[in-house]
Design a protein around this motif. Structure first.
Motif, PDB file in Angstrom:
ATOM      1  N   ASN A 134      -2.101 -53.360 -62.326  1.00  0.00           N
ATOM      2  CA  ASN A 134      -1.811 -52.527 -63.480  1.00  0.00           C
ATOM      3  C   ASN A 134      -2.053 -53.374 -64.729  1.00  0.00           C
ATOM      4  OD1 ASN A 134      -0.652 -51.036 -65.544  1.00  0.00           O
ATOM      5  ND2 ASN A 134       1.130 -50.427 -64.338  1.00  0.00           N
ATOM      6  N   HIS A 135      -2.901 -52.907 -65.614  1.00  0.00           N
ATOM      7  CA  HIS A 135      -3.241 -53.675 -66.807  1.00  0.00           C
ATOM      8  C   HIS A 135      -2.491 -53.207 -68.052  1.00  0.00           C
ATOM      9  CE1 HIS A 135      -6.467 -56.172 -65.124  1.00  0.00           C
ATOM     10  NE2 HIS A 135      -6.667 -55.149 -64.317  1.00  0.00           N
ATOM     11  N   ALA A 136      -1.471 -52.355 -67.878  1.00  0.00           N
ATOM     12  CA  ALA A 136      -0.658 -51.901 -69.001  1.00  0.00           C
ATOM     13  C   ALA A 136       0.152 -53.078 -69.533  1.00  0.00           C
ATOM     14  CB  ALA A 136       0.262 -50.774 -68.556  1.00  0.00           C
ATOM     15  N   PRO A 137       0.425 -53.155 -70.811  1.00  0.00           N
ATOM     16  CA  PRO A 137       0.116 -52.166 -71.833  1.00  0.00           C
ATOM     17  C   PRO A 137      -1.240 -52.363 -72.505  1.00  0.00           C
ATOM     18  CG  PRO A 137       1.522 -53.815 -72.800  1.00  0.00           C
ATOM     19  CD  PRO A 137       1.308 -54.210 -71.343  1.00  0.00           C
ATOM     20  N   MET A 144      -4.222 -52.047 -71.316  1.00  0.00           N
ATOM     21  CA  MET A 144      -5.192 -51.041 -70.900  1.00  0.00           C
ATOM     22  C   MET A 144      -4.417 -49.975 -70.133  1.00  0.00           C
ATOM     23  SD  MET A 144      -8.641 -51.535 -68.579  1.00  0.00           S
ATOM     24  CE  MET A 144      -9.081 -53.045 -69.409  1.00  0.00           C
ATOM     25  N   THR A 145      -4.728 -48.736 -70.407  1.00  0.00           N
ATOM     26  CA  THR A 145      -4.017 -47.641 -69.762  1.00  0.00           C
ATOM     27  C   THR A 145      -4.993 -46.722 -69.054  1.00  0.00           C
ATOM     28  OG1 THR A 145      -2.342 -47.711 -71.513  1.00  0.00           O
ATOM     29  CG2 THR A 145      -2.411 -45.726 -70.164  1.00  0.00           C
ATOM     30  N   GLY A 146      -4.722 -46.405 -67.808  1.00  0.00           N
ATOM     31  CA  GLY A 146      -5.504 -45.409 -67.103  1.00  0.00           C
ATOM     32  C   GLY A 146      -5.105 -44.019 -67.595  1.00  0.00           C
ATOM     33  N   MET A 147      -6.069 -43.223 -67.895  1.00  0.00           N
ATOM     34  CA  MET A 147      -5.802 -41.885 -68.385  1.00  0.00           C
ATOM     35  C   MET A 147      -6.728 -40.898 -67.713  1.00  0.00           C
ATOM     36  SD  MET A 147      -5.540 -42.848 -72.446  1.00  0.00           S
ATOM     37  CE  MET A 147      -5.059 -41.216 -72.961  1.00  0.00           C
ATOM     38  N   PHE A 148      -6.300 -39.638 -67.641  1.00  0.00           N
ATOM     39  CA  PHE A 148      -7.176 -38.616 -67.102  1.00  0.00           C
ATOM     40  C   PHE A 148      -6.716 -37.259 -67.601  1.00  0.00           C
ATOM     41  CE2 PHE A 148      -3.769 -38.658 -64.001  1.00  0.00           C
ATOM     42  CZ  PHE A 148      -3.628 -37.325 -63.622  1.00  0.00           C
ATOM     43  N   THR A 149      -7.562 -36.282 -67.475  1.00  0.00           N
ATOM     44  CA  THR A 149      -7.232 -34.897 -67.742  1.00  0.00           C
ATOM     45  C   THR A 149      -7.839 -34.038 -66.656  1.00  0.00           C
ATOM     46  OG1 THR A 149      -7.189 -33.139 -69.416  1.00  0.00           O
ATOM     47  CG2 THR A 149      -9.219 -34.407 -69.232  1.00  0.00           C
ATOM     48  N   VAL A 150      -7.285 -32.884 -66.440  1.00  0.00           N
ATOM     49  CA  VAL A 150      -7.817 -31.911 -65.511  1.00  0.00           C
ATOM     50  C   VAL A 150      -8.155 -30.671 -66.322  1.00  0.00           C
ATOM     51  CG1 VAL A 150      -7.347 -30.477 -63.479  1.00  0.00           C
ATOM     52  CG2 VAL A 150      -6.450 -32.812 -63.608  1.00  0.00           C
ATOM     53  N   ILE A 151      -9.375 -30.196 -66.208  1.00  0.00           N
ATOM     54  CA  ILE A 151      -9.814 -29.038 -66.973  1.00  0.00           C
ATOM     55  C   ILE A 151      -9.612 -27.804 -66.115  1.00  0.00           C
ATOM     56  CG2 ILE A 151     -11.757 -27.927 -68.141  1.00  0.00           C
ATOM     57  CD1 ILE A 151     -12.853 -30.807 -68.588  1.00  0.00           C
ATOM     58  N   ASP A 152      -8.621 -27.008 -66.463  1.00  0.00           N
ATOM     59  CA  ASP A 152      -8.347 -25.764 -65.747  1.00  0.00           C
ATOM     60  C   ASP A 152      -9.244 -24.662 -66.247  1.00  0.00           C
ATOM     61  OD1 ASP A 152      -6.317 -26.832 -64.150  1.00  0.00           O
ATOM     62  OD2 ASP A 152      -4.792 -26.455 -65.683  1.00  0.00           O
ATOM     63  N   ALA A 153      -9.411 -23.656 -65.420  1.00  0.00           N
ATOM     64  CA  ALA A 153     -10.244 -22.494 -65.775  1.00  0.00           C
ATOM     65  C   ALA A 153      -9.694 -21.765 -66.986  1.00  0.00           C
ATOM     66  CB  ALA A 153     -10.356 -21.544 -64.601  1.00  0.00           C
TER      67      ALA A 153
END
Length: 139
Positions: free
Chosen positions: A125-128, A130-139
């Motif tokens: 884990n490279h926080a703080p 670097m932060t892993g981020m993501f989003t999910v695009i819903d219909a």
């Protein structure tokens, strides 16, 4: 002799869906899963008595960026070293793909509580910073 065998191939869409649901990741649209699997760089499955009980795959560009994806082992077959066997083989493949002077980035998202498992392979884990981020695009 181990009752398990690791095979270098991608899971079928039905195997993927079965394992996905068995480990509690919810459900996934079969057509979406099939298209995603087809675009994978590499994959392995673990067999026990001709049944798939584990899987793992690599996605990315195959040169600079690799992401370990869908490492899953059926709950009844966990704690037998299968997850380790899967990740070790995926890492060997990535090392074989790297360019002579390349230093590929290898990323993954770990389920909560599974971070120590991946740390044994050098992930951290490279926080703080670097932060892993993501989003999910819903219909």
């Amino acid at each position: 002799m181990s009752p398990y065998s690791l095979i270098e191939r991608l899971p079928t869409p039905s195997e993927h869906l079965f394992l996905w649901e068995a480990v509690g990741w919810g459900s996934v649209d079969p057509e979406t899963a099939a298209s995603s699997i087809a675009r994978s760089l590499y994959g392995v499955v673990v067999l026990h008595e001709d049944q798939v009980v584990g899987m793992g795959r690599i996605v990315g560009d195959g040169v600079m960026y690799f992401y370990i994806q869908d490492v899953a082992v059926l709950p009844d077959h966990q704690k037998h070293g299968l997850g380790k066997m899967i990740v070790e083989r995926l890492m060997v493949h990535i090392r074989q793909c790297r360019l002579k002077n390349g230093a590929p980035f290898v990323g993954l998202f770990a389920s909560q509580g599974k971070e120590p498992f991946y740390e044994q392979f050098g992930f951290k884990n490279h926080a703080p910073g670097m932060t892993g981020m993501f989003t999910v695009i819903d219909a």
